[in-house]
Design an enzyme around this catalytic site. Sequence first.
Site, PDB file in Angstrom:
ATOM      1  N   HIS A 232       7.498   2.653 -12.309  1.00 43.74           N
ATOM      2  CA  HIS A 232       7.940   3.529 -11.226  1.00 43.74           C
ATOM      3  C   HIS A 232       8.819   2.767 -10.239  1.00 43.74           C
ATOM      4  CE1 HIS A 232       8.479   6.870  -8.648  1.00 43.74           C
ATOM      5  NE2 HIS A 232       8.134   6.116  -7.644  1.00 43.74           N
ATOM      6  N   TYR A 236      13.260   2.640  -7.913  1.00 45.06           N
ATOM      7  CA  TYR A 236      13.782   2.328  -6.574  1.00 45.06           C
ATOM      8  C   TYR A 236      14.678   1.093  -6.622  1.00 45.06           C
ATOM      9  CZ  TYR A 236      10.432   5.866  -5.392  1.00 45.06           C
ATOM     10  OH  TYR A 236       9.732   7.041  -5.357  1.00 45.06           O
ATOM     11  N   HIS A 383      14.985  15.601 -14.944  1.00 43.69           N
ATOM     12  CA  HIS A 383      14.715  14.902 -13.675  1.00 43.69           C
ATOM     13  C   HIS A 383      15.453  13.572 -13.617  1.00 43.69           C
ATOM     14  CE1 HIS A 383      12.527  12.753 -10.507  1.00 43.69           C
ATOM     15  NE2 HIS A 383      12.178  11.856 -11.399  1.00 43.69           N
ATOM     16  N   PHE A 384      15.287  12.756 -14.648  1.00 41.61           N
ATOM     17  CA  PHE A 384      15.850  11.414 -14.469  1.00 41.61           C
ATOM     18  C   PHE A 384      17.347  11.336 -14.727  1.00 41.61           C
ATOM     19  CE2 PHE A 384      16.066  10.009 -18.836  1.00 41.61           C
ATOM     20  CZ  PHE A 384      14.877  10.274 -19.479  1.00 41.61           C
ATOM     21  N   HIS A 385      17.937  12.449 -15.227  1.00 44.82           N
ATOM     22  CA  HIS A 385      19.406  12.415 -15.262  1.00 44.82           C
ATOM     23  C   HIS A 385      19.985  12.804 -13.901  1.00 44.82           C
ATOM     24  CE1 HIS A 385      18.974  11.800 -19.582  1.00 44.82           C
ATOM     25  NE2 HIS A 385      20.209  11.366 -19.537  1.00 44.82           N
ATOM     26  N   ARG A 446      10.151  16.058 -25.100  1.00 44.05           N
ATOM     27  CA  ARG A 446      11.244  15.094 -24.917  1.00 44.05           C
ATOM     28  C   ARG A 446      11.191  14.098 -26.058  1.00 44.05           C
ATOM     29  NH1 ARG A 446       9.351  10.661 -20.479  1.00 44.05           N
ATOM     30  NH2 ARG A 446      11.238   9.653 -21.182  1.00 44.05           N
ATOM     31  N   ARG A 447      12.172  13.199 -26.122  1.00 41.72           N
ATOM     32  CA  ARG A 447      12.183  12.138 -27.135  1.00 41.72           C
ATOM     33  C   ARG A 447      11.927  12.696 -28.534  1.00 41.72           C
ATOM     34  NH1 ARG A 447       9.020   7.237 -23.982  1.00 41.72           N
ATOM     35  NH2 ARG A 447      10.934   6.241 -23.297  1.00 41.72           N
TER      36      ARG A 447
END
Length: 564
Positions: A232, A236, A383-385, A446-447
């Site tokens: 996680h 950041y 989300h992570f794109h 996913r994946r």
Amino acid sequence: MVTLASEHPTATSPYAREERLTSWFVGVAIAAVAVGMLIGFLQSLEHAGIDVYPYLQPFIHSYYQGLTLHGVLNALVWTTFFICGFMIYIAVHAYKRPLTQPGLADATFWMMLVGVVMAAIPMLTNDATVMFTFYAPLLAHWSFYLGLTLVVAGTWFVTLVLALTHVAWRKEHPGERTPLAAFMALATFAMWSIASTGLASEMIFFNLPLSLGIVEGTNPTLARTLFWLTGHPIVYFWLLPAYVSWYTLVPRQVGGKLFSDPMARVSFIMFLLLSTPVGLHHQFTDPGISETWKLVHAFGTFAVFFPSLLTFFNVVASLESGGRARGGKGIVGWIFKLPWNDPTVTPQILAMLLFAFGGIGGLINASYIVNLAIHNTAWIVGHFHLTVGAATTLSFMSISYWLLPRIMGRELWAPKLAMAQGWLWFGGMIIFSNALHRLGLLDMPRRTAIGMAPYLRDGSIPVAQEWLPILPFVAIGGTILMISGVLYILVCAMTAFASKRLMVPLPPMQFSETQAGPEHGAAILDRWRPWVTAAIVLVIVAYGPTLLELLATTSMNAPGRRVW
Ligand code: HAS
Ligand code: CU
């Protein structure tokens, strides 16, 4: 490696050596993302049922090898190398002094480059098709793990170089507050150095011994927990360098001032404290971990949401000061006065807009019960794109348009094309990410090479029929992103090597002025020992009980698996 820094007008820069090092790091970063983005395009075609991998044999064997290359090159190499180059550049210009250990900094670059090559070879030979999270008991070739370990160790040396430079600056400027941008660079690497101990432990005690045949088995739950201890906060590590630009460069670039320096420092100190003790929110469905600690990490995740909300407020207030300084009136009139045609700024504002939605999605991910609905679905990919694929990547692209002319001594090539690239990335990402979020809410995993899955069309899974009309949008968005990515590579390559030389050096770099300056903040905001100590204590409290329990209740009995 072309040492351009000494050949161009900016060679007169007092930081020519650091700027050359920045150009090396950024050069590797751009090369990695060029390949990683192209493969991402192939992944998006597959989701629409266009499987090109049979035609790419023997270079890329499968969707999963492609996914591993896409994830490692983009999420691990592009980010880490760009961040190291950009933060070194920012630090020396903020401290207004060269690094104290330039030789160590150069050597670190070469060590990290060796690490990337070591990890890339088994990925390309299909001996490390383990995704960018390389979950145990999946087992790659040992050089993949050793290579990534060298990259992580390299970032620790960058932390050391920045810290030693900070100490030297402190001696030369007794009683002065650390320049904000340097403070932020140091806080980013301090947080990362604490956070990456999880990943390093996983590599050294689990993945390397298993892949070298020193031990027979591994402990998947413990290895995953150590991975997410880093997994996680790494987000950041990817985000905060973009924040450094949003806080200390963009306000000036839009003609305004940063609203509050002290609020910015509080935000980074909160990231230093709260980034790491929350990683169990990636493991809500994992067995063997107490619900109590999962809930504690869920609350911690809501807490680490706040430094981004502070950033939201501070950055928008700073944009507003710029918009009004340019004649903007009324409640929203100032927005239209922002420099919407400046490729060194606008894509960063577009990245902020996308990140607002990525951040809200993150809150949904962190909601313990709601997470069960979206965990391991395409929602997470959406989300992570919006986060690493936009907040970080689109910001880094725009920063490149500002940074490359400064370190390569040439004009930005085709600024209008650079601007078009930013808008294309923004539009393509909206289509791509929205489709994936919707597919995730319809339970699409996913994946998974979903486009070629028999159950997609044979009716054996009724809900799959609902994916069919949405899947083409993944490819449409992916195609627009690929076009934008090609433009980015083109503009960067032409700017670095072919556009007009700057016959006069650019004006010295200037950071944004502030409305509320550092003197308005408490002196403790500028001390490191209390905050770093507190950050380490928080990680021990948040993870100690779980790690001890896993050590006592689980064993190294899972043989490594090569499932591809
Ligand atoms: Fe996340 C999964 C929760 C932020 C990346 N995340 C992932 C994965 C990645 C990732 C790569 O709780 C998948 C990993 C894997 O492979 O499994 N994430 C969060 C939360 C936040 C968050 C609460 N994520 C990020 C960032 C990333 C990133 C940043 C990369 C850079 N994420 C999760 C959770 C999961 C997860 C669970 C696991 C899900 C599962 O089950 O697997 C927060 O930090 C977000 C806070 C952000 C905000 C937005 C602030 C907005 C700003 C811009 C304002 C300016 C504007 C401009 C709007 C509160 C600062 C205005 C413009 C004008 C013109 C006025
Ligand atoms: Cu997370």
